[in-house]
Design a protein around this motif. Structure first.
Motif, PDB file in Angstrom:
ATOM      1  N   ALA A 134      23.248  11.206  11.045  1.00  0.00           N
ATOM      2  CA  ALA A 134      22.242  12.259  10.944  1.00  0.00           C
ATOM      3  C   ALA A 134      21.408  12.148   9.671  1.00  0.00           C
ATOM      4  CB  ALA A 134      22.915  13.630  11.022  1.00  0.00           C
ATOM      5  N   ASP A 135      22.026  11.657   8.586  1.00  0.00           N
ATOM      6  CA  ASP A 135      21.297  11.578   7.323  1.00  0.00           C
ATOM      7  C   ASP A 135      20.510  10.286   7.164  1.00  0.00           C
ATOM      8  OD1 ASP A 135      23.506   9.949   7.091  1.00  0.00           O
ATOM      9  OD2 ASP A 135      23.930  10.491   5.007  1.00  0.00           O
ATOM     10  N   LYS A 136      20.480   9.462   8.214  1.00  0.00           N
ATOM     11  CA  LYS A 136      19.745   8.201   8.156  1.00  0.00           C
ATOM     12  C   LYS A 136      18.566   8.138   9.129  1.00  0.00           C
ATOM     13  CE  LYS A 136      22.499   6.390   5.077  1.00  0.00           C
ATOM     14  NZ  LYS A 136      22.024   6.170   3.697  1.00  0.00           N
ATOM     15  N   ARG A 137      18.621   8.946  10.174  1.00  0.00           N
ATOM     16  CA  ARG A 137      17.551   8.875  11.161  1.00  0.00           C
ATOM     17  C   ARG A 137      16.319   9.635  10.663  1.00  0.00           C
ATOM     18  NH1 ARG A 137      19.694  13.012  15.933  1.00  0.00           N
ATOM     19  NH2 ARG A 137      19.504  14.935  14.719  1.00  0.00           N
ATOM     20  N   ASP A 138      15.150   9.232  11.153  1.00  0.00           N
ATOM     21  CA  ASP A 138      13.914   9.919  10.778  1.00  0.00           C
ATOM     22  C   ASP A 138      13.912  11.340  11.325  1.00  0.00           C
ATOM     23  OD1 ASP A 138      12.882   7.724   9.473  1.00  0.00           O
ATOM     24  OD2 ASP A 138      11.723   7.002  11.186  1.00  0.00           O
ATOM     25  N   VAL A 139      13.485  12.288  10.485  1.00  0.00           N
ATOM     26  CA  VAL A 139      13.363  13.670  10.954  1.00  0.00           C
ATOM     27  C   VAL A 139      11.939  13.977  11.397  1.00  0.00           C
ATOM     28  CG1 VAL A 139      15.260  14.510   9.529  1.00  0.00           C
ATOM     29  CG2 VAL A 139      12.921  14.586   8.647  1.00  0.00           C
ATOM     30  N   CYS A 140      10.996  13.109  10.996  1.00  0.00           N
ATOM     31  CA  CYS A 140       9.623  13.310  11.463  1.00  0.00           C
ATOM     32  C   CYS A 140       8.873  11.982  11.451  1.00  0.00           C
ATOM     33  CB  CYS A 140       8.890  14.360  10.619  1.00  0.00           C
ATOM     34  SG  CYS A 140       8.695  13.960   8.870  1.00  0.00           S
ATOM     35  N   TRP A 141       7.794  11.970  12.217  1.00  0.00           N
ATOM     36  CA  TRP A 141       6.935  10.793  12.334  1.00  0.00           C
ATOM     37  C   TRP A 141       5.510  11.261  12.118  1.00  0.00           C
ATOM     38  CZ3 TRP A 141       8.342   5.697  13.257  1.00  0.00           C
ATOM     39  CH2 TRP A 141       7.293   4.812  13.548  1.00  0.00           C
ATOM     40  N   LEU A 142       4.839  10.703  11.121  1.00  0.00           N
ATOM     41  CA  LEU A 142       3.512  11.156  10.734  1.00  0.00           C
ATOM     42  C   LEU A 142       2.439  10.152  11.120  1.00  0.00           C
ATOM     43  CD1 LEU A 142       4.316  12.411   7.113  1.00  0.00           C
ATOM     44  CD2 LEU A 142       4.643  13.600   9.302  1.00  0.00           C
ATOM     45  N   TYR A 143       1.321  10.666  11.561  1.00  0.00           N
ATOM     46  CA  TYR A 143       0.155   9.829  11.817  1.00  0.00           C
ATOM     47  C   TYR A 143      -0.776   9.941  10.624  1.00  0.00           C
ATOM     48  CZ  TYR A 143       1.978   9.131  16.435  1.00  0.00           C
ATOM     49  OH  TYR A 143       2.796   8.764  17.478  1.00  0.00           O
ATOM     50  N   LEU A 144      -1.186   8.791  10.129  1.00  0.00           N
ATOM     51  CA  LEU A 144      -2.016   8.702   8.932  1.00  0.00           C
ATOM     52  C   LEU A 144      -3.360   8.095   9.295  1.00  0.00           C
ATOM     53  CD1 LEU A 144       0.764   7.165   6.641  1.00  0.00           C
ATOM     54  CD2 LEU A 144       0.257   9.599   6.978  1.00  0.00           C
ATOM     55  N   THR A 145      -4.373   8.374   8.479  1.00  0.00           N
ATOM     56  CA  THR A 145      -5.702   7.805   8.698  1.00  0.00           C
ATOM     57  C   THR A 145      -6.223   7.207   7.399  1.00  0.00           C
ATOM     58  OG1 THR A 145      -6.989   9.766   8.060  1.00  0.00           O
ATOM     59  CG2 THR A 145      -6.205   9.656  10.359  1.00  0.00           C
ATOM     60  N   PRO A 146      -7.255   6.365   7.490  1.00  0.00           N
ATOM     61  CA  PRO A 146      -7.952   5.975   6.256  1.00  0.00           C
ATOM     62  C   PRO A 146      -8.428   7.232   5.536  1.00  0.00           C
ATOM     63  CG  PRO A 146      -8.633   4.588   8.093  1.00  0.00           C
ATOM     64  CD  PRO A 146      -7.794   5.685   8.686  1.00  0.00           C
ATOM     65  N   ASN A 147      -8.500   7.162   4.226  1.00  0.00           N
ATOM     66  CA  ASN A 147      -8.786   8.359   3.438  1.00  0.00           C
ATOM     67  C   ASN A 147     -10.219   8.871   3.643  1.00  0.00           C
ATOM     68  OD1 ASN A 147      -6.207   8.141   2.391  1.00  0.00           O
ATOM     69  ND2 ASN A 147      -6.887   6.985   0.594  1.00  0.00           N
ATOM     70  N   PRO A 148     -10.368  10.139   4.023  1.00  0.00           N
ATOM     71  CA  PRO A 148     -11.704  10.721   4.178  1.00  0.00           C
ATOM     72  C   PRO A 148     -12.277  11.109   2.827  1.00  0.00           C
ATOM     73  CG  PRO A 148     -10.031  12.360   4.654  1.00  0.00           C
ATOM     74  CD  PRO A 148      -9.292  11.071   4.378  1.00  0.00           C
ATOM     75  N   TRP A 149     -13.532  11.497   2.819  1.00  0.00           N
ATOM     76  CA  TRP A 149     -14.214  11.816   1.562  1.00  0.00           C
ATOM     77  C   TRP A 149     -13.539  12.956   0.813  1.00  0.00           C
ATOM     78  CZ3 TRP A 149     -15.971  16.766   0.869  1.00  0.00           C
ATOM     79  CH2 TRP A 149     -16.135  17.545   2.031  1.00  0.00           C
TER      80      TRP A 149
END
Length: 239
Positions: A134-149
């Motif tokens: 339980a302490d090794k699995r991912d708790v979330c998955w995030l989608y990232l983008t190139p940095n906006p202004w």
């Protein structure tokens, strides 16, 4: 899988438009921002949707109803005052259930995001079929983008699908993520908590995964941005 759409924010920077209309109902290219998400979720087979609201929330319910006209089943989580992102999730947990869910901000415009990809990003077993502790699995998955202004420094680094607080380059959090309910277990219903601190806490533990999305994406934060997105429609109308 269920989905949550954040729609409780006041939209201060969008005033005076948001004095009489909740920000997620502002139209981009002929369609309310929140409706773009509902349609894209349903297209991906995610039809059970929870929407939190506070400011002018009755207008969101009047516009979307029970979701049946879009092929969805919409439940609402009302907040007397906006509880921020993590607080909003904790307050709606009785509607979201015990399985991982996807959450997206109602005021971003990303018409081509494919929500089918979110259903299998959080794994309970490794590639050999062994259960993760339980302490090794991912708790979330995030989608990232190139940095906006408006966020030139970015938020998180990414190394082989592992999100971290340190490192370069930094990417912008797209306000789209998949979360395990356990991430919010310590938050009491009605408590105001932002999700950013939780993300960073779990990133330090090595329990946050993610990937970069490079499709069209706009955090609609100003009237000028809204006008810019709608400019092609305005030119067509004048032709």
């Amino acid at each position: 899988m269920k989905a949550m759409i954040f729609a409780a924010g006041r939209g201060e920077r969008m005033r005076p438009l948001t004095d009489t209309c909740p920000k997620p109902l502002l139209k981009v290219r002929g369609r309310p921002l929140i409706v773009w998400h509902v349609l894209n979720l349903v297209r991906a087979g995610i039809t059970e949707i929870v929407i939190n609201h506070a400011h002018l929330g009755h207008m969101i319910e009047e516009e979307l109803g029970d979701g049946s006209k879009y092929g969805a089943q919409i439940a609402y989580s009302h907040e007397e005052t906006a509880l921020e992102t993590a607080g909003g999730i904790a307050n709606a947990m009785h509607l979201l259930g015990d399985e991982p869910f996807v959450a997206v901000s109602g005021d971003i415009y990303c018409p081509y995001f494919d929500f089918e990809q979110v259903e299998d990003v959080l794994h309970d077993k490794d590639m050999w079929g062994n259960p993760y502790p339980a302490d090794k699995r991912d708790v979330c998955w995030l989608y990232l983008t190139p940095n906006p202004w408006h966020n030139p420094e970015g938020d998180f680094a990414l190394n082989m699908y592992s999100v971290s607080n340190e490192g370069t380059p930094k990417w912008n959090f797209a306000n789209i993520g998949v979360y395990r309910p356990e991430m919010f277990a310590a938050i009491k219903p009605g408590e105001k908590v932002r999700i950013g601190g939780l993300m960073r806490e779990y990133a330090d533990r090595g329990q946050v995964g993610g990937e970069v999305y490079e499709g069209e994406w706009v955090n609609v934060g100003t009237v000028a941005q809204l006008d810019e997105l709608n400019a092609p429609l305005a030119k067509k109308a004048k032709a």
